[in-house]
Enzyme design. Structure first.
Site, PDB file in Angstrom:
ATOM      1  N   LYS A   1      39.604  32.220  46.179  1.00 20.39           N
ATOM      2  CA  LYS A   1      39.852  32.202  44.856  1.00 20.39           C
ATOM      3  C   LYS A   1      40.805  31.157  44.490  1.00 20.39           C
ATOM      4  O   LYS A   1      41.761  30.891  45.299  1.00 20.39           O
ATOM      5  CB  LYS A   1      40.349  33.767  44.525  1.00 20.39           C
ATOM      6  CG  LYS A   1      40.428  33.797  43.058  1.00 20.39           C
ATOM      7  CD  LYS A   1      40.975  35.499  42.710  1.00 20.39           C
ATOM      8  CE  LYS A   1      41.132  35.765  41.424  1.00 20.39           C
ATOM      9  NZ  LYS A   1      41.575  36.904  41.087  1.00 20.39           N
TER      10      LYS A   1
ATOM     11  N   SER B   1      38.906  39.679  37.930  1.00 18.80           N
ATOM     12  CA  SER B   1      39.100  38.264  37.516  1.00 18.80           C
ATOM     13  C   SER B   1      38.755  37.626  38.966  1.00 18.80           C
ATOM     14  O   SER B   1      38.313  36.196  38.691  1.00 18.80           O
ATOM     15  CB  SER B   1      40.582  37.863  37.487  1.00 18.80           C
ATOM     16  OG  SER B   1      41.290  38.359  38.680  1.00 18.80           O
TER      17      SER B   1
ATOM     18  N   SER C   1      40.941  43.515  40.054  1.00 21.65           N
ATOM     19  CA  SER C   1      40.213  42.205  40.031  1.00 21.65           C
ATOM     20  C   SER C   1      39.681  41.906  41.459  1.00 21.65           C
ATOM     21  O   SER C   1      38.624  40.861  41.341  1.00 21.65           O
ATOM     22  CB  SER C   1      41.415  41.152  39.684  1.00 21.65           C
ATOM     23  OG  SER C   1      41.566  41.311  38.387  1.00 21.65           O
TER      24      SER C   1
END
Lengths: 464, 61
Positions: A80, A150, A174
């Site tokens: 990420k 996210s 997330s």
């Protein structure tokens, strides 16, 4: 013959690489080709590593020389874009001018490298891990829908076979929300289990790290590498790390599974409710004892997480506020960051008092149950650009709906996993969430695996 | 010395009035939830965040 190694889970790839039956180079080439083939539609990667094939060749040489580092050796993993990396740029999803992030490895990334993983690229995050949409990423099950967020890039990339596993971060859900929306497994470990050193902060006392994978066993293998004490993260705890694979071999017979009937079953999409009730019944069918319970304090949780998250994020971005960078953030993130100044000091501390009370309520519940099960999210993936959804016949903002069932485990820091448990009438994945006692990732993996092995959800792939 | 202006001096965001109005409007629903939290009596509950003076002495790599 097409190279479809990307379809294989980590649990099958690892022994095959160890035994020389699968080449890390061929596997990495398969993932890179898959990225080339479909990521133009998904947009899940913001950066693809130029070093991935070299890393795969290095892994292959080591394995051939008899130095197998473990199950992640030669495995392509996405990172990420809020984890710092020494060989790839980090943006935290922001293109605001004047921001830059260090070229160094976060601790989680350095652990993956030491385990021989091939870091294939950076997956997109909602800006500063603030939102639940992750633009411009599309959901592989329906390109007109969001992957949630996210960690939406990681969810979409793993679901579509662009990498075998990926890192996510979770401040209010997330990891678990995109896992549910994209049909992958997402594990938020206990607060303090995985170091967050080198992850761009969102909200210091709510941020958690963890993996997104195709299977529960893959999640256990990733967690085995990621877990462990790190003095650089002030929250990290020196707790023993068990062998998570061993937990998977145990049945749930004799376990007590709690079902929190308030909060977690309020205003659900009908298909979500039915799929989760079926999952609970299936676990009862293989020997688990099911106990309904209530945690009335959950009614006050939304105000608490907003108070902590908003004030923390605004404190982190204070220099950007003063430097005039915040107006260059995406409009939703800009508003949230500016809004944090409205949270008063007493509100923040009341929220932290509430956390203590909520943790105590959960502790009492865990005196009589081993894990707690429920839906990961009340809704499946929503249309891009849609800000309100119908839930239980009522309109609700996606911001409010999407994280209702995940944020309690950020407030309490308890480990929680999302596992696919079916599809809705539109063919969109549904996730079931299993949470456990502090540092009992083994317990949640055990129940998740017991459910997963009796169902074929992981065999289904999005048609992209 | 004039009293501080709650929006411009205390918030110190330097926002034009229209933008400030937008932020306040967006905060309205959140304030409702924080309002519920304010109603809880947690007088005897210690906050979850605990000051830890030995933290700087932990072994850092």
């Amino acid at each position: 013959m097409r190279n479809e190694l990307w379809r294989q889970p980590l649990e099958e790839l690892a022994p095959a690489i160890r035994d020389g039956k699968i080449s890390p180079v061929a596997l990495t080439e398969a993932c890179l080709a898959r990225i080339e083939q479909v990521d133009g539609k998904l947009d899940s990667f913001i950066h693809v590593s130029r070093n991935a094939l070299d890393a795969a060749r290095h892994a292959e040489r080591e394995v051939k020389a008899g130095t197998w580092r473990g199950p992640l050796h030669g495995i392509p993993v996405g990172v990420k874009d809020n984890y710092l990396t020494q060989d790839m740029p980090t943006t935290a999803g922001s293109d605001a001018p004047g921001l830059s992030f260090a070229l160094r490895d976060s601790v989680a990334v350095s652990r993956l490298r030491a385990a021989g993983a091939v870091l294939i690229g950076k997956t997109r995050t909602h800006e500063f891990a603030w939102g639940n949409v992750t633009p411009p990423v599309c959901n592989p099950w329906d390109l007109s829908r969001v992957p949630s967020g996210s960690s939406g890039g990681s969810g979409a990339a793993v679901a579509a076979g662009l990498c075998v596993a990926a890192l996510g971060s979770d401040t209010g859900g997330s990891i678990r929300m995109p896992a549910a929306a994209c049909g992958t497994v997402g594990l938020k470990a206990t607060f303090g289990r995985v170091s967050r050193d080198g992850i761009v902060p969102h909200s210091w006392s709510l941020d958690h790290a963890g993996p997104l994978t195709r299977t529960v066993a893959d999640s256990a293998l990733m967690m085995q590498v990621l877990a462990g004490y790190d003095a650089a993260d002030p929250a990290c705890q020196a707790q023993p790390v068990p062998d998570y694979r061993q937990a998977l071999d145990r049945s749930v017979k004799g376990m007590t599974i709690g079902v929190c009937r308030n909060h977690f079953f309020d205003n659900l999409q009908e298909d979500v409710g039915e799929a989760v009730e079926k999952a609970i019944a299936d676990l009862a069918g293989v020997g688990a004892r099911i106990v309904d319970l209530n945690i009335p304090l959950l009614e006050y949780g939304l105000g608490a997480i907003f108070a902590i998250e908003l004030s923390s994020s605004t404190a982190y971005h204070d220099a950007s506020l003063r430097a005039g960078r915040v107006p260059h953030f995406q409009p939703d993130v800009r508003t949230l960051v500016e809004m944090g100044r409205l949270v008063t000091g007493p509100d923040y501390l009341k929220a932290e008092q509430y956390r203590t009370a909520l943790m105590q309520a959960y502790r009492k519940v865990f005196e009589s149950v081993d894990v707690i099960i429920g839906p990961t999210t009340p809704i499946t993936a929503w249309k891009r650009g849609e800000w309100t959804v119908q839930v239980g016949g009522q309109p609700e903002s996606v911001l409010a709906a999407s994280w209702r069932f995940t944020y309690p485990y950020n407030l309490t820091g308890l480990p929680a996993i999302s596992v696919p448990c079916g599809f809705d009438r539109d063919g969109l994945p549904i996730g079931v969430q299993i949470a456990g006692r502090p540092f009992d990732e083994g317990g949640v993996l055990r129940v998740a695996h017991a459910y997963e092995r009796d169902h074929d959800w992981k065999e289904r792939w999005p048609d992209i | 010395m004039k009293n501080p202006d709650p929006w411009n001096d205390i918030l110190d965001l330097g926002l034009p009035p229209e933008r400030l109005a937008d932020v306040l409007a967006a905060y309205r629903d959140i304030l409702v939830e924080i309002g519920k939290l304010r109603m809880l009596d947690l007088t005897d509950v210690h906050p979850a965040i605990v000051f830890e003076p030995t933290a700087p002495y932990r072994n850092k790599p």
